[in-house]
Design a protein around this motif. Structure first.
Motif, PDB file in Angstrom:
ATOM      1  N   GLY A 116       0.804  -1.217   0.000  1.00  0.00           N
ATOM      2  CA  GLY A 116       0.000   0.000   0.000  1.00  0.00           C
ATOM      3  C   GLY A 116       0.834   1.262   0.000  1.00  0.00           C
ATOM      4  O   GLY A 116       2.024   1.249  -0.344  1.00  0.00           O
ATOM      5  N   HIS A 117       0.193   2.361   0.411  1.00  0.00           N
ATOM      6  CA  HIS A 117       0.797   3.677   0.287  1.00  0.00           C
ATOM      7  C   HIS A 117       0.944   4.363   1.649  1.00  0.00           C
ATOM      8  O   HIS A 117       0.145   4.145   2.562  1.00  0.00           O
ATOM      9  CB  HIS A 117      -0.079   4.557  -0.616  1.00  0.00           C
ATOM     10  N   HIS A 118       1.960   5.185   1.748  1.00  0.00           N
ATOM     11  CA  HIS A 118       2.133   6.044   2.917  1.00  0.00           C
ATOM     12  C   HIS A 118       1.390   7.348   2.637  1.00  0.00           C
ATOM     13  O   HIS A 118       1.966   8.309   2.143  1.00  0.00           O
ATOM     14  CB  HIS A 118       3.620   6.324   3.166  1.00  0.00           C
ATOM     15  N   THR A 119       0.115   7.377   2.949  1.00  0.00           N
ATOM     16  CA  THR A 119      -0.720   8.524   2.602  1.00  0.00           C
ATOM     17  C   THR A 119      -0.477   9.714   3.507  1.00  0.00           C
ATOM     18  O   THR A 119      -0.536  10.865   3.059  1.00  0.00           O
ATOM     19  CB  THR A 119      -2.207   8.138   2.668  1.00  0.00           C
ATOM     20  N   PHE A 120      -0.198   9.455   4.782  1.00  0.00           N
ATOM     21  CA  PHE A 120      -0.098  10.538   5.759  1.00  0.00           C
ATOM     22  C   PHE A 120       1.268  10.622   6.444  1.00  0.00           C
ATOM     23  O   PHE A 120       1.625  11.674   6.958  1.00  0.00           O
ATOM     24  CB  PHE A 120      -1.181  10.379   6.831  1.00  0.00           C
ATOM     25  N   LYS A 125      -6.304  16.830   6.370  1.00  0.00           N
ATOM     26  CA  LYS A 125      -5.876  17.388   5.083  1.00  0.00           C
ATOM     27  C   LYS A 125      -4.452  17.920   5.167  1.00  0.00           C
ATOM     28  O   LYS A 125      -3.666  17.787   4.227  1.00  0.00           O
ATOM     29  CB  LYS A 125      -6.827  18.512   4.662  1.00  0.00           C
ATOM     30  N   LYS A 126      -4.135  18.522   6.314  1.00  0.00           N
ATOM     31  CA  LYS A 126      -2.791  19.069   6.494  1.00  0.00           C
ATOM     32  C   LYS A 126      -1.736  17.967   6.439  1.00  0.00           C
ATOM     33  O   LYS A 126      -0.685  18.116   5.804  1.00  0.00           O
ATOM     34  CB  LYS A 126      -2.714  19.804   7.835  1.00  0.00           C
ATOM     35  N   ALA A 127      -2.027  16.847   7.109  1.00  0.00           N
ATOM     36  CA  ALA A 127      -1.081  15.733   7.118  1.00  0.00           C
ATOM     37  C   ALA A 127      -0.905  15.142   5.728  1.00  0.00           C
ATOM     38  O   ALA A 127       0.211  14.823   5.306  1.00  0.00           O
ATOM     39  CB  ALA A 127      -1.548  14.658   8.098  1.00  0.00           C
ATOM     40  N   GLN A 128      -2.015  14.999   5.000  1.00  0.00           N
ATOM     41  CA  GLN A 128      -1.932  14.448   3.649  1.00  0.00           C
ATOM     42  C   GLN A 128      -1.204  15.412   2.712  1.00  0.00           C
ATOM     43  O   GLN A 128      -0.405  14.989   1.868  1.00  0.00           O
ATOM     44  CB  GLN A 128      -3.328  14.147   3.116  1.00  0.00           C
ATOM     45  N   PHE A 129      -1.464  16.696   2.866  1.00  0.00           N
ATOM     46  CA  PHE A 129      -0.798  17.694   2.023  1.00  0.00           C
ATOM     47  C   PHE A 129       0.709  17.698   2.270  1.00  0.00           C
ATOM     48  O   PHE A 129       1.505  17.776   1.341  1.00  0.00           O
ATOM     49  CB  PHE A 129      -1.383  19.078   2.308  1.00  0.00           C
ATOM     50  N   ALA A 130       1.090  17.595   3.545  1.00  0.00           N
ATOM     51  CA  ALA A 130       2.512  17.554   3.882  1.00  0.00           C
ATOM     52  C   ALA A 130       3.177  16.326   3.266  1.00  0.00           C
ATOM     53  O   ALA A 130       4.310  16.396   2.769  1.00  0.00           O
ATOM     54  CB  ALA A 130       2.690  17.549   5.401  1.00  0.00           C
ATOM     55  N   LEU A 177       6.345  14.921  -3.719  1.00  0.00           N
ATOM     56  CA  LEU A 177       6.706  15.770  -4.851  1.00  0.00           C
ATOM     57  C   LEU A 177       8.175  16.179  -4.783  1.00  0.00           C
ATOM     58  O   LEU A 177       8.866  16.242  -5.806  1.00  0.00           O
ATOM     59  CB  LEU A 177       5.818  17.013  -4.875  1.00  0.00           C
ATOM     60  N   LYS A 178       8.651  16.463  -3.567  1.00  0.00           N
ATOM     61  CA  LYS A 178      10.055  16.827  -3.398  1.00  0.00           C
ATOM     62  C   LYS A 178      10.956  15.665  -3.802  1.00  0.00           C
ATOM     63  O   LYS A 178      11.997  15.865  -4.453  1.00  0.00           O
ATOM     64  CB  LYS A 178      10.315  17.213  -1.942  1.00  0.00           C
ATOM     65  N   LYS A 179      10.547  14.459  -3.436  1.00  0.00           N
ATOM     66  CA  LYS A 179      11.335  13.281  -3.803  1.00  0.00           C
ATOM     67  C   LYS A 179      11.344  13.096  -5.307  1.00  0.00           C
ATOM     68  O   LYS A 179      12.381  12.766  -5.901  1.00  0.00           O
ATOM     69  CB  LYS A 179      10.750  12.047  -3.115  1.00  0.00           C
ATOM     70  N   ALA A 180      10.177  13.313  -5.941  1.00  0.00           N
ATOM     71  CA  ALA A 180      10.105  13.208  -7.398  1.00  0.00           C
ATOM     72  C   ALA A 180      10.931  14.295  -8.060  1.00  0.00           C
ATOM     73  O   ALA A 180      11.599  14.064  -9.074  1.00  0.00           O
ATOM     74  CB  ALA A 180       8.651  13.296  -7.849  1.00  0.00           C
ATOM     75  N   GLN A 181      10.884  15.488  -7.467  1.00  0.00           N
ATOM     76  CA  GLN A 181      11.646  16.611  -8.012  1.00  0.00           C
ATOM     77  C   GLN A 181      13.145  16.332  -7.967  1.00  0.00           C
ATOM     78  O   GLN A 181      13.875  16.675  -8.901  1.00  0.00           O
ATOM     79  CB  GLN A 181      11.331  17.874  -7.217  1.00  0.00           C
TER      80      GLN A 181
END
Length: 447
Positions: free
Chosen positions: A240-244, A313-318, A324-328
């Motif tokens: 699965g995914h690390h969503t938070f 939402k804050k936790a998911q956004f973070a 995104l930083k890792k992808a960048q």
């Protein structure tokens, strides 16, 4: 040992849980959760009670399946009893007693306590204590079934090896609960009645299938349910995914949620353990959440706790930003203009004699690796060498796409002195004209 004495022994270190810092630090340093296993001491560390119990269950299952026909009624009842006893673990043992995510009426508590005994996963007191330790010390050697050790260990291996100690957690609320105390005291007879006696009696009196009632809604149902619960400790930490939060092993996945009655959104659960939900979206499969919600509507449960939506939402956004930083970081970006050499117009002209350089928007680009692949043809790009091709690139010849802009930026090798473009009055006028023309005027100009 009588039930009350055993219960007190289970909670003998409860006072230590209130100030356990020194003890925890000591245990972490000594890795005392289980001593190293060797051929000489292996037999001393086996949890024989659980091993013998497992041998009996699997032996009965093999015997039962090979000698007993599965009837239609017993099959249907097995599924029904599976979900009822499963809910007693997920909604009762887990979300009610281990995490106190809602309040349950006394009848509902006794209902969960009885059916929970039918799941054969120890008493509420034992189960909730181990689970609190799992949350408090996730992925450390104090985690009773830490997934960081191995998948097999997290699934059922931890039950077969003796724990050298109980990790300190607060159990005071469990000690004060009359239902928890009652179930713990009479757990052994409740286990036999609810796991085997009741399903055998229902199948026997209901459709004259005593033996099938013992085998299928009894033994087989029990083993399947145990492994479904074990998946929360194992699969929910591996797929699965690390969503938070990605600092620990718990993950979110529909498959795990489906086979565990909704416990598969495990990353969410570890981030917000007091929430009565695991799946927050309407389409998230969380049978336990729905059961608790219906119980509240029927007046059997109350004070359903939810974590503030803004914080979720804050936790998911973070976490999204972190991804995104890792992808960048995995993308090659153009060099910063401060890292590039500054050339005069004359130097640019001179350098263009040794390699194909083109000036666009103040940046000098080396197009030697791209000139043969230019979609407009080699001659079109070759005609711009040693020149300012800004107006051509930005619409004079072709209004290039974002992809073309990104590709071009990686060809930067220098900056023109003063950061200005050296272009003729004619090209400047053309560039300004093209900037203010609307689409219709461009089409008219093209024709």
């Amino acid at each position: 040992m009588d039930g009350d004495s055993e219960f007190q022994n289970l909670f003998k270190d409860n006072n230590e849980a209130k100030a356990p810092c020194n003890k925890v630090e000591s245990l972490l340093k000594t890795n005392a959760r289980r001593a190293p296993l060797t051929l000489q001491n292996f037999w001393k560390h086996i949890e024989w009670k659980n091993v013998i119990e497992a041998i009996i269950y699997y032996s009965l299952a093999i015997w039962g399946v090979s000698t007993t026909k599965l009837t239609r009624n017993s099959f249907i009842f097995s599924i029904i009893y599976y979900y009822l006893t499963g809910l007693a673990i997920t909604a009762g043992y887990h979300r009610l007693w281990a995490h106190r995510s809602y309040n349950a009426s006394l009848p509902l508590q006794y209902f969960f306590a009885l059916l929970g005994a039918g799941a054969s996963q120890h008493s509420i007191a034992w189960w909730a204590s181990k689970h609190r330790a799992h949350h408090r010390y996730t992925d450390t050697d104090l985690d009773p079934y830490g997934a960081h050790t191995s998948l097999i260990w997290a699934h059922f291996g931890w039950l077969l090896i003796k724990a050298q100690y109980d990790a300190p957690v607060d159990r005071s609320d469990l000690m004060q609960n009359q239902v928890v105390r009652w179930q713990h005291k009479y757990y052994a007879p409740l286990l036999l009645i609810m796991s085997f006696g009741l399903p055998m009696a229902i199948a026997g009196y209901g459709w004259n299938d005593w033996r099938g009632g013992f085998v299928y809604p009894g033994v087989i149902r029990l083993l399947v349910l145990q492994h479904a619960t074990f998946c929360v400790n194992s699969l929910a930490h591996y797929i699965g995914h690390h969503t938070f939060d990605d600092r620990h092993t718990p993950r979110d996945h529909f498959f795990t949620a489906f086979i565990t009655g909704g416990e598969g959104y495990h990353n969410y659960h570890h981030q917000f353990p007091m929430d009565y939900r695991n799946g927050t979206k309407w389409y998230h499969y969380d049978l336990t959440k729905w059961a608790i919600y219906v119980s509240a509507k029927l007046g059997l449960a109350s004070h359903l706790r939810k974590f503030p939506d803004n914080e979720i939402k804050k936790a998911q956004f973070a976490m999204d930003l972190k991804k995104l930083k890792k992808a960048q970081d995995g993308i090659t970006w153009p060099p910063k203009y401060t890292e590039l050499p500054v050339l005069t117009w004359e130097a640019f002209q001179e350098e263009s004699m040794t390699r194909p350089l083109v000036l666009i928007a103040g940046f000098i680009h080396d197009v030697s690796l791209f000139i043969e692949e230019h979609p407009g043809g080699r001659s079109l790009l070759a005609g711009q060498i040693a020149k300012d091709a800004t107006s051509s690139f930005f619409g004079g010849v072709y209004d290039h796409s974002n992809a073309a802009h990104n590709l071009l930026s990686n060809m930067r090798v220098g900056v023109l002195e003063c950061g200005v473009e050296v272009i003729s009055e004619k090209s400047l006028a053309l560039s300004e004209r093209l900037r203010i023309l609307n689409v219709a005027e461009r089409k008219a100009l093209a024709t």
